[in-house]
Design a protein around this motif. Sequence first.
Motif, PDB file in Angstrom:
ATOM      1  N   GLY A   6      -8.895   6.788   3.496  1.00  0.00           N
ATOM      2  CA  GLY A   6      -8.155   7.284   2.344  1.00  0.00           C
ATOM      3  C   GLY A   6      -7.941   8.788   2.419  1.00  0.00           C
ATOM      4  O   GLY A   6      -8.477   9.465   3.295  1.00  0.00           O
TER       5      GLY A   6
ATOM      6  N   LEU B   1      -5.848   2.519   6.352  1.00  0.00           N
ATOM      7  CA  LEU B   1      -7.210   2.260   5.916  1.00  0.00           C
ATOM      8  C   LEU B   1      -7.891   1.325   6.897  1.00  0.00           C
ATOM      9  O   LEU B   1      -7.252   0.447   7.481  1.00  0.00           O
ATOM     10  CB  LEU B   1      -7.225   1.633   4.528  1.00  0.00           C
TER      11      LEU B   1
ATOM     12  N   VAL C  36      -7.159   6.798  -2.423  1.00  0.00           N
ATOM     13  CA  VAL C  36      -5.828   7.131  -1.927  1.00  0.00           C
ATOM     14  C   VAL C  36      -5.076   7.824  -3.063  1.00  0.00           C
ATOM     15  O   VAL C  36      -4.945   7.273  -4.163  1.00  0.00           O
ATOM     16  CB  VAL C  36      -5.060   5.866  -1.478  1.00  0.00           C
TER      17      VAL C  36
END
Length: 125
Positions: free
Chosen positions: A9, A20, A121
């Motif tokens: 992230g 990811l 994120v």
Amino acid sequence: QVQLVDSGGGLVQAGGSLRLSCAASGLTFSRYGMGWFRQAPGKEREFVAAIAWSGINTYYTDSVKGRFFIFRDNAKNTVYLQMNSLKPEDTAVYYCAARNLGSSRPSFVGDYDYWGQGTQVTVSS
């Protein structure tokens, strides 16, 4: 002891990409369907993508179709989520999870037995 470790992230501008990763241990990874979920502040955890144990079948929520791609490497006990064309509304904590062996519902959060710790994120506009 089953352990899922999420990573990858970060902060990215709208239109950018992130990948990811989720490294699994303590389970026979190749037998498990895997999924990615996300949770934004004040919202419930929601399904993003899932992949069958074989890697052949994949599933996506409508809002990420064509932008996100889930894939796995069973030799490395790792599942990935490639996120392209990111939007501010993709901002959330992303979690990987391992699905119950008897489940036939890849998007149902309750069918996942094991969870990663999450990775943030953030997509700026």
